[in-house]
Design a protein around this motif. Structure first.
Motif: not given
Length: 196
Positions: A71, A92-96, A98-99, A177
């Motif tokens: 990334r 962590p602005t998208d689920p991946k 953040e995961r 975000p």
């Protein structure tokens, strides 16, 4: 004739399943049995790749770290370096994303009491600080900084990023975000505008 199995792909798929389990239930949720059930494999098939939970967590952590590296590498505009883009890519602005942070947090808890896992964590942190420092050194906005200061600034930026992410994970309503991006941009602006 037996089916040909792509072992690297299967390990990656199991790491993805384990990461999803960790993200929703912590490291305790990612048992070998739970990963096998979620992946649709037998427990024996999973233990072929991971003899125990520790091995499973280590690969899951490494998978999250490699995802993060991919990334950040992809965040850089062609022909130039941009530290803001690097840090934004890890918010962590998208689920991946953040995961992956939830996996890292869970791994950190395990690494406190395990010297080998702690060393894995030290290496990852050191490498990421070095990546930030290299991009700072090539980003024209930070050309006024002394070369010797780049590692210290990079370390402080990583600490700030971790602080922001921790707050986002535990108080997401306070950190949309736009607020995450603004916090990073404000910090970078202070560094860029500092008179040496």
């Amino acid at each position: 004739m037996p089916a040909i199995i792509d072992h690297a792909a299967r390990r990656t798929a199991l790491a993805e399943v384990a990461a999803d389990l960790v993200a929703t239930g912590g490291s305790e949720a990612a048992t070998v049995r739970a990963v096998a059930a979620a992946a649709g494999f037998s427990t024996k098939a999973v233990t072929h790749y991971f003899p125990d939970k520790r091995a499973l967590m280590l690969l899951t952590y490494r998978h999250a770290a490699l995802s993060s590296k991919a990334r950040t590498d992809a965040s850089q505009p062609e022909g130039r370096k941009d530290v803001a883009a690097l840090l934004h890519a890890l918010l962590p602005t998208d689920p991946k994303v953040e995961r992956d942070w939830r996996v890292w947090f869970s791994f950190w808890g395990l690494a406190i009491a395990d010297p080998e896992l702690a060393e894995e964590q030290r290496v990852r942190m050191r490498d990421f600080v070095a990546q930030i420092a290299a991009i700072l050194a090539a980003d024209p906005a930070f050309s006024h900084c002394a070369v010797a200061d780049y590692p210290r600034i990079a370390s402080a930026l990583l600490a700030a990023l971790i602080g922001i992410v921790t707050q986002v994970i535990f108080a997401p309503e306070s950190w949309p975000p736009s607020a995450q991006a603004q916090a990073i941009d404000d910090l970078l602006a202070r560094i860029a505008n500092r008179a040496d």
